[in-house]
Design a protein around this motif. Structure first.
Motif, PDB file in Angstrom:
ATOM      1  N   ASN A 270     -56.308  64.745  36.619  1.00  0.00           N
ATOM      2  CA  ASN A 270     -56.822  63.734  35.782  1.00  0.00           C
ATOM      3  C   ASN A 270     -57.300  62.594  34.748  1.00  0.00           C
ATOM      4  N   ILE A 271     -56.346  61.467  34.837  1.00  0.00           N
ATOM      5  CA  ILE A 271     -56.718  60.393  35.323  1.00  0.00           C
ATOM      6  C   ILE A 271     -57.221  59.648  35.710  1.00  0.00           C
ATOM      7  N   ILE A 272     -57.930  60.540  37.033  1.00  0.00           N
ATOM      8  CA  ILE A 272     -58.897  60.101  38.123  1.00  0.00           C
ATOM      9  C   ILE A 272     -60.322  60.196  37.348  1.00  0.00           C
ATOM     10  N   ALA A 273     -60.629  61.548  37.283  1.00  0.00           N
ATOM     11  CA  ALA A 273     -61.745  62.260  36.936  1.00  0.00           C
ATOM     12  C   ALA A 273     -62.035  61.697  35.261  1.00  0.00           C
ATOM     13  N   ILE A 274     -60.982  61.387  34.316  1.00  0.00           N
ATOM     14  CA  ILE A 274     -61.441  61.122  33.441  1.00  0.00           C
ATOM     15  C   ILE A 274     -62.094  59.491  33.197  1.00  0.00           C
ATOM     16  N   SER A 275     -61.167  59.123  34.573  1.00  0.00           N
ATOM     17  CA  SER A 275     -62.012  57.513  34.422  1.00  0.00           C
ATOM     18  C   SER A 275     -63.626  57.577  35.155  1.00  0.00           C
ATOM     19  N   ILE A 276     -63.405  58.698  35.683  1.00  0.00           N
ATOM     20  CA  ILE A 276     -64.922  58.410  36.935  1.00  0.00           C
ATOM     21  C   ILE A 276     -65.656  59.168  35.397  1.00  0.00           C
ATOM     22  N   ILE A 277     -65.805  59.646  34.540  1.00  0.00           N
ATOM     23  CA  ILE A 277     -66.263  60.184  33.486  1.00  0.00           C
ATOM     24  C   ILE A 277     -66.960  59.556  32.927  1.00  0.00           C
ATOM     25  N   ILE A 278     -66.063  58.182  32.224  1.00  0.00           N
ATOM     26  CA  ILE A 278     -66.244  56.965  31.781  1.00  0.00           C
ATOM     27  C   ILE A 278     -67.115  56.046  31.994  1.00  0.00           C
ATOM     28  N   ILE A 279     -66.828  55.715  33.446  1.00  0.00           N
ATOM     29  CA  ILE A 279     -66.788  55.036  34.621  1.00  0.00           C
ATOM     30  C   ILE A 279     -68.916  55.201  33.933  1.00  0.00           C
ATOM     31  N   GLY A 280     -68.622  56.641  34.748  1.00  0.00           N
ATOM     32  CA  GLY A 280     -70.205  57.081  34.666  1.00  0.00           C
ATOM     33  C   GLY A 280     -71.259  57.712  33.436  1.00  0.00           C
ATOM     34  N   VAL A 281     -70.882  57.644  32.574  1.00  0.00           N
ATOM     35  CA  VAL A 281     -71.042  57.146  31.053  1.00  0.00           C
ATOM     36  C   VAL A 281     -71.354  55.711  30.950  1.00  0.00           C
ATOM     37  N   LEU A 282     -70.739  54.949  31.241  1.00  0.00           N
ATOM     38  CA  LEU A 282     -70.447  53.845  30.718  1.00  0.00           C
ATOM     39  C   LEU A 282     -71.884  53.244  31.674  1.00  0.00           C
ATOM     40  N   SER A 283     -72.337  53.499  32.561  1.00  0.00           N
ATOM     41  CA  SER A 283     -73.526  52.643  34.168  1.00  0.00           C
ATOM     42  C   SER A 283     -74.606  53.716  33.654  1.00  0.00           C
ATOM     43  N   ASP A 284     -74.229  54.704  33.065  1.00  0.00           N
ATOM     44  CA  ASP A 284     -75.316  54.613  31.885  1.00  0.00           C
ATOM     45  C   ASP A 284     -75.983  54.684  31.103  1.00  0.00           C
ATOM     46  N   ILE A 285     -75.053  53.581  30.015  1.00  0.00           N
ATOM     47  CA  ILE A 285     -75.314  53.375  29.488  1.00  0.00           C
ATOM     48  C   ILE A 285     -76.506  51.848  29.457  1.00  0.00           C
ATOM     49  N   PHE A 286     -75.222  50.519  30.655  1.00  0.00           N
ATOM     50  CA  PHE A 286     -75.659  49.935  30.574  1.00  0.00           C
ATOM     51  C   PHE A 286     -77.019  49.777  32.040  1.00  0.00           C
ATOM     52  N   ASP A 287     -77.353  50.903  32.657  1.00  0.00           N
ATOM     53  CA  ASP A 287     -78.258  50.086  33.441  1.00  0.00           C
ATOM     54  C   ASP A 287     -79.143  50.339  32.436  1.00  0.00           C
ATOM     55  N   GLY A 288     -79.532  50.813  31.619  1.00  0.00           N
ATOM     56  CA  GLY A 288     -81.110  50.914  30.540  1.00  0.00           C
ATOM     57  C   GLY A 288     -80.992  49.800  29.960  1.00  0.00           C
ATOM     58  N   ILE A 289     -79.935  49.191  29.274  1.00  0.00           N
ATOM     59  CA  ILE A 289     -79.948  48.100  28.942  1.00  0.00           C
ATOM     60  C   ILE A 289     -80.297  46.825  29.613  1.00  0.00           C
ATOM     61  N   ILE A 290     -79.480  46.782  30.568  1.00  0.00           N
ATOM     62  CA  ILE A 290     -79.994  45.460  31.612  1.00  0.00           C
ATOM     63  C   ILE A 290     -81.764  45.573  32.322  1.00  0.00           C
ATOM     64  N   ALA A 291     -81.989  47.107  32.100  1.00  0.00           N
ATOM     65  CA  ALA A 291     -83.532  46.852  33.034  1.00  0.00           C
ATOM     66  C   ALA A 291     -84.264  46.934  32.326  1.00  0.00           C
ATOM     67  N   ARG A 292     -84.214  46.977  30.632  1.00  0.00           N
ATOM     68  CA  ARG A 292     -85.187  46.387  29.880  1.00  0.00           C
ATOM     69  C   ARG A 292     -84.758  45.143  29.087  1.00  0.00           C
ATOM     70  N   ARG A 293     -83.496  44.306  29.248  1.00  0.00           N
ATOM     71  CA  ARG A 293     -83.540  43.047  29.269  1.00  0.00           C
ATOM     72  C   ARG A 293     -83.818  42.717  30.362  1.00  0.00           C
ATOM     73  N   LEU A 294     -83.634  43.030  31.368  1.00  0.00           N
ATOM     74  CA  LEU A 294     -84.557  42.169  32.560  1.00  0.00           C
ATOM     75  C   LEU A 294     -86.327  42.092  32.658  1.00  0.00           C
ATOM     76  N   GLN A 295     -86.882  42.956  31.994  1.00  0.00           N
ATOM     77  CA  GLN A 295     -88.367  43.921  31.837  1.00  0.00           C
ATOM     78  C   GLN A 295     -88.380  44.532  33.262  1.00  0.00           C
ATOM     79  N   ILE A 296     -87.756  45.222  33.471  1.00  0.00           N
ATOM     80  CA  ILE A 296     -87.818  46.428  34.851  1.00  0.00           C
ATOM     81  C   ILE A 296     -88.079  47.158  34.756  1.00  0.00           C
ATOM     82  N   SER A 297     -87.631  47.723  33.694  1.00  0.00           N
ATOM     83  CA  SER A 297     -87.550  49.744  32.806  1.00  0.00           C
ATOM     84  C   SER A 297     -88.909  49.511  33.363  1.00  0.00           C
ATOM     85  N   THR A 298     -89.309  49.802  34.421  1.00  0.00           N
ATOM     86  CA  THR A 298     -90.157  50.972  35.250  1.00  0.00           C
ATOM     87  C   THR A 298     -90.695  52.148  35.001  1.00  0.00           C
ATOM     88  N   GLN A 299     -91.360  52.874  35.176  1.00  0.00           N
ATOM     89  CA  GLN A 299     -91.094  54.610  34.671  1.00  0.00           C
ATOM     90  C   GLN A 299     -90.690  55.323  35.902  1.00  0.00           C
TER      91      GLN A 299
END
Length: 206
Positions: free
Chosen positions: A37-66
């Motif tokens: 349970n703890i491992i799964a919840i950690s994976i879910i949270i890390i996955g969602v955070l990676s989804d949030i920050f990949d776009g933010i970082i890409a836009r900040r670095l101006q590499i958000s391509t199609q």
């Protein structure tokens, strides 16, 4: 210079992280690892955070391509489908009890892709605000199911909010004249159809 190049690889690394975490969660579920349970919840949270920050970082670095945004959308689908499979292995009774609602939601999700492929021959990458908010609700719902093997209020919110946001995505696709990534709302899709520039949030939509 090398540091800048490494930073530009970070969004791609975060996307691939989800592609690894999803199957890892299935494996942990199938093997019934200790403290799953703890491992799964950690994976879910890390996955969602990676989804949030990949776009933010890409836009900040101006590499958000199609291409990057399309890969991001695909990774999201793979990750959450893997989370669903892993959670089903742990809590099959919950999925059986809500089979109709889950089937309807999956059907609408599939319909968004079908409509997009028929019109543009590409997968979805609208990344609408509604879809982003629904992802957070979906995350909370999965966490509750993983922890208790049940969910009442969160699941109902997830179901209805999911339907509304899927319908908006379909409306966005049908409104756009050409395939476009990062369209915040149906209103913005309408503006694009009229040939008008739209304002996107620097952090969330380019």
């Amino acid at each position: 210079m090398a540091g800048t190049r490494n930073m530009k690889q970070l969004p791609l690394l975060l996307i691939y992280t989800r592609l690894v975490l999803g199957p890892l969660m299935i494996l942990c579920s199938a093997l019934k690892v200790t403290h799953y349970n703890i491992i799964a919840i950690s994976i879910i949270i890390i996955g969602v955070l990676s989804d949030i920050f990949d776009g933010i970082i890409a836009r900040r670095l101006q590499i958000s391509t199609q291409q990057l945004r399309r890969l991001d959308s695909t990774a999201d689908q793979v990750f959450f489908m893997a989370v669903a499979v892993a959670t089903y292995l742990q809590c099959p009774d919950f999925f059986k009890a809500h089979a109709l609602q889950i089937a309807i939601l999956l059907g609408f999700e599939g319909l968004t892709y079908i409509v997009c492929f028929i019109k543009f021959k590409k997968e979805i990458a609208t990344h609408s605000i509604g879809a982003k908010l629904w992802t957070l609700v979906l995350c909370a719902t999965f966490i509750e199911i993983v922890w208790h093997c049940q969910s009442a209020i969160f699941f109902e919110i997830c179901f209805w909010f999911g339907l509304v946001t899927r319908l908006e995505i379909i409306a966005i696709i049908l409104t756009l004249k050409t395939w476009t990534n990062d369209v915040p709302t149906i209103y913005h899709a309408r503006q694009l159809r009229l040939g008008k520039a739209i304002k996107r949030h620097k952090l969330f939509n380019g």
